[in-house]
Structures are given as C-alpha cells and as structure tokens.
Design a protein around this motif. Structure first.
Motif, PDB file in Angstrom:
ATOM      1  N   MET A 190      20.053   9.228 -26.436  1.00 29.55           N
ATOM      2  CA  MET A 190      20.625   8.829 -27.717  1.00 29.55           C
ATOM      3  C   MET A 190      20.046   7.487 -28.175  1.00 29.55           C
ATOM      4  O   MET A 190      20.669   6.426 -28.078  1.00 29.55           O
ATOM      5  N   VAL A 191      18.817   7.580 -28.647  1.00 23.88           N
ATOM      6  CA  VAL A 191      18.105   6.422 -29.186  1.00 23.88           C
ATOM      7  C   VAL A 191      17.516   6.819 -30.537  1.00 23.88           C
ATOM      8  O   VAL A 191      17.396   8.009 -30.855  1.00 23.88           O
ATOM      9  N   ARG A 192      17.148   5.833 -31.318  1.00 19.18           N
ATOM     10  CA  ARG A 192      16.753   6.078 -32.707  1.00 19.18           C
ATOM     11  C   ARG A 192      15.586   7.044 -32.829  1.00 19.18           C
ATOM     12  O   ARG A 192      15.587   7.937 -33.689  1.00 19.18           O
ATOM     13  N   ARG A 193      14.574   6.904 -31.969  1.00 24.62           N
ATOM     14  CA  ARG A 193      13.371   7.724 -32.135  1.00 24.62           C
ATOM     15  C   ARG A 193      13.622   9.205 -31.860  1.00 24.62           C
ATOM     16  O   ARG A 193      12.848  10.056 -32.302  1.00 24.62           O
ATOM     17  N   ARG A 207      27.819  22.699 -41.468  1.00 21.22           N
ATOM     18  CA  ARG A 207      29.246  23.001 -41.426  1.00 21.22           C
ATOM     19  C   ARG A 207      29.802  23.241 -42.834  1.00 21.22           C
ATOM     20  O   ARG A 207      30.642  24.115 -43.046  1.00 21.22           O
ATOM     21  N   HIS A 208      29.282  22.465 -43.801  1.00 19.15           N
ATOM     22  CA  HIS A 208      29.733  22.651 -45.180  1.00 19.15           C
ATOM     23  C   HIS A 208      29.370  24.052 -45.676  1.00 19.15           C
ATOM     24  O   HIS A 208      30.156  24.691 -46.389  1.00 19.15           O
ATOM     25  N   ALA A 209      28.179  24.532 -45.293  1.00 16.28           N
ATOM     26  CA  ALA A 209      27.735  25.861 -45.735  1.00 16.28           C
ATOM     27  C   ALA A 209      28.314  26.983 -44.880  1.00 16.28           C
ATOM     28  O   ALA A 209      28.460  28.110 -45.356  1.00 16.28           O
ATOM     29  N   HIS A 210      28.613  26.672 -43.600  1.00 13.02           N
ATOM     30  CA  HIS A 210      29.087  27.703 -42.663  1.00 13.02           C
ATOM     31  C   HIS A 210      30.304  27.183 -41.899  1.00 13.02           C
ATOM     32  O   HIS A 210      30.246  27.018 -40.676  1.00 13.02           O
ATOM     33  N   PRO A 211      31.398  26.934 -42.563  1.00 16.98           N
ATOM     34  CA  PRO A 211      32.585  26.375 -41.884  1.00 16.98           C
ATOM     35  C   PRO A 211      33.113  27.315 -40.806  1.00 16.98           C
ATOM     36  O   PRO A 211      33.360  28.490 -41.053  1.00 16.98           O
ATOM     37  N   GLY A 212      33.200  26.759 -39.581  1.00 17.04           N
ATOM     38  CA  GLY A 212      33.751  27.538 -38.476  1.00 17.04           C
ATOM     39  C   GLY A 212      32.848  28.619 -37.934  1.00 17.04           C
ATOM     40  O   GLY A 212      33.259  29.366 -37.034  1.00 17.04           O
ATOM     41  N   ARG A 213      31.605  28.715 -38.400  1.00 18.78           N
ATOM     42  CA  ARG A 213      30.730  29.823 -37.987  1.00 18.78           C
ATOM     43  C   ARG A 213      29.726  29.423 -36.913  1.00 18.78           C
ATOM     44  O   ARG A 213      28.864  30.201 -36.537  1.00 18.78           O
ATOM     45  N   PHE A 214      29.815  28.203 -36.401  1.00 17.97           N
ATOM     46  CA  PHE A 214      28.984  27.786 -35.272  1.00 17.97           C
ATOM     47  C   PHE A 214      29.648  26.580 -34.610  1.00 17.97           C
ATOM     48  O   PHE A 214      30.524  25.937 -35.184  1.00 17.97           O
ATOM     49  N   ARG A 215      29.201  26.293 -33.396  1.00 11.94           N
ATOM     50  CA  ARG A 215      29.577  25.053 -32.715  1.00 11.94           C
ATOM     51  C   ARG A 215      28.300  24.374 -32.258  1.00 11.94           C
ATOM     52  O   ARG A 215      27.254  25.041 -32.080  1.00 11.94           O
ATOM     53  N   ALA A 216      28.343  23.067 -32.070  1.00 16.21           N
ATOM     54  CA  ALA A 216      27.170  22.320 -31.629  1.00 16.21           C
ATOM     55  C   ALA A 216      27.548  21.421 -30.458  1.00 16.21           C
ATOM     56  O   ALA A 216      28.624  20.813 -30.448  1.00 16.21           O
ATOM     57  N   ILE A 217      26.655  21.344 -29.489  1.00 13.95           N
ATOM     58  CA  ILE A 217      26.852  20.494 -28.314  1.00 13.95           C
ATOM     59  C   ILE A 217      25.621  19.611 -28.163  1.00 13.95           C
ATOM     60  O   ILE A 217      24.499  20.120 -28.040  1.00 13.95           O
ATOM     61  N   LEU A 218      25.825  18.303 -28.201  1.00 17.03           N
ATOM     62  CA  LEU A 218      24.734  17.336 -28.038  1.00 17.03           C
ATOM     63  C   LEU A 218      24.903  16.637 -26.701  1.00 17.03           C
ATOM     64  O   LEU A 218      25.939  16.025 -26.439  1.00 17.03           O
ATOM     65  N   VAL A 219      23.876  16.724 -25.870  1.00 21.09           N
ATOM     66  CA  VAL A 219      23.925  16.194 -24.509  1.00 21.09           C
ATOM     67  C   VAL A 219      23.025  14.973 -24.399  1.00 21.09           C
ATOM     68  O   VAL A 219      21.878  15.003 -24.870  1.00 21.09           O
ATOM     69  N   GLY A 220      23.522  13.925 -23.764  1.00 21.42           N
ATOM     70  CA  GLY A 220      22.680  12.768 -23.516  1.00 21.42           C
ATOM     71  C   GLY A 220      23.442  11.463 -23.663  1.00 21.42           C
ATOM     72  O   GLY A 220      24.459  11.393 -24.339  1.00 21.42           O
ATOM     73  N   ASP A 221      22.903  10.443 -23.030  1.00 24.56           N
ATOM     74  CA  ASP A 221      23.482   9.104 -23.086  1.00 24.56           C
ATOM     75  C   ASP A 221      22.479   8.170 -23.745  1.00 24.56           C
ATOM     76  O   ASP A 221      21.319   8.528 -23.958  1.00 24.56           O
ATOM     77  N   GLN A 240      33.954  20.723 -34.265  1.00 24.64           N
ATOM     78  CA  GLN A 240      32.791  21.613 -34.282  1.00 24.64           C
ATOM     79  C   GLN A 240      31.591  21.033 -33.535  1.00 24.64           C
ATOM     80  O   GLN A 240      30.697  21.767 -33.136  1.00 24.64           O
ATOM     81  N   VAL A 241      31.555  19.718 -33.355  1.00 26.59           N
ATOM     82  CA  VAL A 241      30.438  19.054 -32.679  1.00 26.59           C
ATOM     83  C   VAL A 241      30.988  18.281 -31.481  1.00 26.59           C
ATOM     84  O   VAL A 241      31.906  17.472 -31.621  1.00 26.59           O
ATOM     85  N   ARG A 242      30.393  18.541 -30.311  1.00 26.77           N
ATOM     86  CA  ARG A 242      30.835  17.852 -29.091  1.00 26.77           C
ATOM     87  C   ARG A 242      29.691  17.027 -28.516  1.00 26.77           C
ATOM     88  O   ARG A 242      28.556  17.525 -28.388  1.00 26.77           O
ATOM     89  N   LEU A 243      29.970  15.782 -28.180  1.00 23.53           N
ATOM     90  CA  LEU A 243      29.025  14.887 -27.526  1.00 23.53           C
ATOM     91  C   LEU A 243      29.451  14.748 -26.068  1.00 23.53           C
ATOM     92  O   LEU A 243      30.506  14.197 -25.761  1.00 23.53           O
ATOM     93  N   THR A 244      28.620  15.234 -25.150  1.00 23.35           N
ATOM     94  CA  THR A 244      29.030  15.290 -23.740  1.00 23.35           C
ATOM     95  C   THR A 244      28.677  14.033 -22.958  1.00 23.35           C
ATOM     96  O   THR A 244      29.201  13.828 -21.864  1.00 23.35           O
ATOM     97  N   GLY A 245      27.753  13.205 -23.468  1.00 21.12           N
ATOM     98  CA  GLY A 245      27.171  12.172 -22.636  1.00 21.12           C
ATOM     99  C   GLY A 245      26.152  12.793 -21.691  1.00 21.12           C
ATOM    100  O   GLY A 245      25.741  13.945 -21.856  1.00 21.12           O
ATOM    101  N   ALA A 246      25.737  12.035 -20.683  1.00 20.51           N
ATOM    102  CA  ALA A 246      24.743  12.539 -19.727  1.00 20.51           C
ATOM    103  C   ALA A 246      25.360  13.625 -18.851  1.00 20.51           C
ATOM    104  O   ALA A 246      26.524  13.553 -18.480  1.00 20.51           O
ATOM    105  N   LEU A 247      24.542  14.635 -18.532  1.00 19.82           N
ATOM    106  CA  LEU A 247      24.963  15.708 -17.638  1.00 19.82           C
ATOM    107  C   LEU A 247      23.885  15.937 -16.583  1.00 19.82           C
ATOM    108  O   LEU A 247      22.692  15.774 -16.858  1.00 19.82           O
ATOM    109  N   PRO A 248      24.267  16.335 -15.365  1.00 19.73           N
ATOM    110  CA  PRO A 248      23.256  16.705 -14.357  1.00 19.73           C
ATOM    111  C   PRO A 248      22.534  17.976 -14.766  1.00 19.73           C
ATOM    112  O   PRO A 248      23.015  18.755 -15.604  1.00 19.73           O
ATOM    113  N   ARG A 249      21.396  18.206 -14.144  1.00 18.02           N
ATOM    114  CA  ARG A 249      20.556  19.329 -14.531  1.00 18.02           C
ATOM    115  C   ARG A 249      21.275  20.671 -14.404  1.00 18.02           C
ATOM    116  O   ARG A 249      21.107  21.551 -15.244  1.00 18.02           O
TER     117      ARG A 249
END
Length: 370
Positions: A190-193, A207-221, A240-249
């Motif tokens: 989770m850095v700018r680049r 989400r605005h175009a497809h409310p409730g029709r998908f979920r998103a998971i962003l992994v990383g610290d 609808q969007v979950r940020l997990t932080g770092a996860l093991p492989r």
C-alpha cells in the motif's frame, strides 16, 4: 559456482526484490551452486540455508554508505565466481558492487527490478557520471517494459530480460465454492506507486453502476493503509470492499482460489509478481497496458490490458454485466501454465552469467593490430 547476490534490501525486510533474491538463491543452491547474499539490510538471518553477509555502516534503513575497499574485501574473502547485482533505482550498494566486480574481472550481471520510465533523465545522468554503459557487465531487467527504459537510460546499451520466477503449481488450488457474487481481488504494497487509492475510486465507480453485484478484497500493508481504511469508511464502501492488511502466502492462495478476477492498477509495474501468482491460480487478470504484466498476460487470452482507469472501469463493468468472457479466460488460465516458471528463469540466469563471463574474456583479450 559461487554466486554473490548483492542487494541493498533483503529479508527480514519484506518486498518483491527481497523475496525474489531469496527464492532465486534457494533454487540455485538446489541446482548445485553456492549462492550467498551481500546486503546492507540489518537484522537477523531469516534463512540459514542461504548465508547472508550484512555490511553495517551509517545510513538510513537498508541504504548505507559502504566503502569500496570493504565491499572488495567481502567479494575477495568469499571468492565469488559471479556477482548478481539487484538494482531498483536508488541502490548504492548494488551499483557499487556492479562497478567494482566488473572492473576487477568478476563476471557480473545487473538485474534492474523497477521501472525507470519516470526517472530516465536522472538515471541517464547518474549512469553517464559513473560511466555505467562502459562497465564490462551484462545488463538485464525483469520485463520487456522495464528493459526498454534501462536501455534508454544507458544510451542504447543492450539490456536482456531476466524475469522473476514462480512455481505455478504452488498457486493452483481447487476452486472454492462460490455464492454467486463475483469477487475482485488485488494484492499490493500500500504505497503510492502501486495506486491503491485510484483503485478504490475505480471500485466506488463500479459499485455505483453495480450495487451489491460484486465484492472486492485488497490485500497488503504499507504506509497508505490507514488512509485507505478511512477512505473506505468515508465512501461507504465498508460493506463491499475489505482491506485485509498483510497476509501469509497460504492465505493469499486460498483467497485467490475463491476469487473471480484479479486487478493490477499500477501503470509503472516493473513485473507484477502478485498478478502472476493470480494468473497461476487460474484468475483472469486486468492490468495496465505497457506494464511488466504484459509479458505474461495476453489481451483477451489470459486477461485484459487497459490504457486508463476509465478503460479499467468499463472493462470490469462489462465483465460483471456479461460474465461469459470471464469464465472462458478462467478456464484457459487453469488449463495453461504460464511460461514464466523457475526452470526457465534458472536457465535464463545461467545464460546471463555466461554472457557476463564472455564480456570479461573480451575485456582481457589482447588487442591485435596489423
């Protein structure tokens, strides 16, 4: 062959270069070589199978001022037959090792792990100041896109492609049960680049175009993670969007097995190892055109390559509306193994070491005049 991998950043610091150097050295050891790591990163040795020489000196984080004589002494004492210097942009130890080893007759390969496109004038100035294009070393970069920028910065010096490696079988798991709601996933620092905030804006538009029709998971610290969590809350995306932080492989592998689409939003992605892991897991990948991901994602075959965030939104929106192509690409990706695997990477590295040895032989050869 005793191979000295020189890298400013290394474990226990976590990152793409750190893990790739460790994995490459580990597989070279299995193949019968004797690799070791020279680094300026302090800390305990996390992998006793690969010896690490840690050069302590004043500096900030892993970036430290190492004297030439100290580096030469380490290379001499450890009897390196080849030096493999791993460079991003600001990599003082690796740059010094490439220069010193090359001019002292040690076959040397320089692998560039980052995209220089945005800093070509600076890198060209630095390379000219150090005379880097004249060093008797073999230049490489991790992707076609990265190599093009290095070639330009070095005034046309040949630059080969030496990609990162992966074990495809380690990422392909049986598909997990689905509940009918497509899951979009992305794994990044989770850095700018890496562009996580623009990705959140893309997800908000979807989400605005497809409310409730998908979920998103962003992994990383990374340093942007607290701000991203605040952005998710402020935009009302928490459901609808979950940020997990770092996860093991192994957790990332399980997450990919349950997902439907991988998105790589960075346009300056030098390689994209997380996207390759997703591709090996069978996921269709949407990534930026002109990034390193294009070396293993063919448009319309392994996924889709887009030229802007607007095109990213329209592409994913189209897949959510008509998921037929998504299922077709997923079937292809589960059936066809990517060509970027460790056997090929080890062979490519051997080719580069041989080319570096030839450069040294040419340098030592007497000049015959008529």
């Amino acid at each position: 062959m005793r191979i000295a991998h020189v890298t400013d950043v290394y474990l226990p610091r976590l990152g793409g270069v750190e893990l790739q150097v460790r994995d490459l050295a580990t597989r070279q050891a299995t193949a019968g070589h004797t690799p070791f790591v020279i680094t300026a990163t302090p800390g305990g040795d996390p992998d006793t199978a690969i010896p690490a020489v840690r050069l302590g000196a004043p500096g900030v984080g892993p970036y430290r001022a190492i004297r030439d004589q100290d580096l030469c002494r380490v290379l001499r004492e450890h009897r390196a037959d080849a030096v493999h210097a791993h460079v991003s942009a600001f990599s003082p130890l690796a740059w010094s090792a490439a220069r010193l080893a090359g001019v002292h007759g040690v076959p040397t390969v320089v692998s560039v792990h980052s995209m220089w496109h945005d800093v070509i004038p600076v890198m060209r100035w630095y390379a000219r100041r150090r005379g880097a294009a004249r060093w008797p070393v073999d230049w490489a970069a991790v992707s076609t896109a990265a190599a093009a920028a290095v070639r330009e910065a070095l005034d046309g010096t040949p630059v080969a492609v030496l990609p990162n490696g992966i074990d495809p079988a380690a990422w392909l798991a049986p598909p997990a049960p689905r509940d009918g709601v497509p899951t979009v996933v992305s794994v990044m620092r989770m850095v700018r680049r890496k562009r996580p905030r623009p990705l959140l804006r893309v997800l908000a538009a979807l989400r605005h175009a497809h409310p409730g029709r998908f979920r998103a998971i962003l992994v990383g610290d990374g340093p942007l993670l607290p701000r991203l969590r605040a952005d998710v809350a402020a935009a009302g995306l928490a459901g609808q969007v979950r940020l997990t932080g770092a996860l093991p492989r192994h957790d990332i592998r399980a997450l990919l097995a349950a997902a439907d689409l991988y998105v790589a939003p960075a346009h300056r992605e030098s390689f994209g190892i997380a996207a390759l892991e997703a591709r090996c897991a069978g996921l269709p990948v949407v990534a930026r055109r002109g990034s390193g991901v294009a070396d293993f994602v063919e448009h319309g075959v392994d996924g889709w390559l887009v030229g802007s965030d607007a095109e990213l939104i329209s592409t994913v929106s189209g897949l959510l509306t008509a998921p037929g192509p998504l299922a077709e690409v997923a079937r292809h990706n589960r059936a066809v193994v990517p060509r970027l695997h460790w056997d090929g990477v080890l062979a490519a590295a051997e080719t580069r070491y041989a080319a570096a040895a030839c450069l040294q032989e040419a340098t030592r050869a007497p000049v015959v005049t008529a």
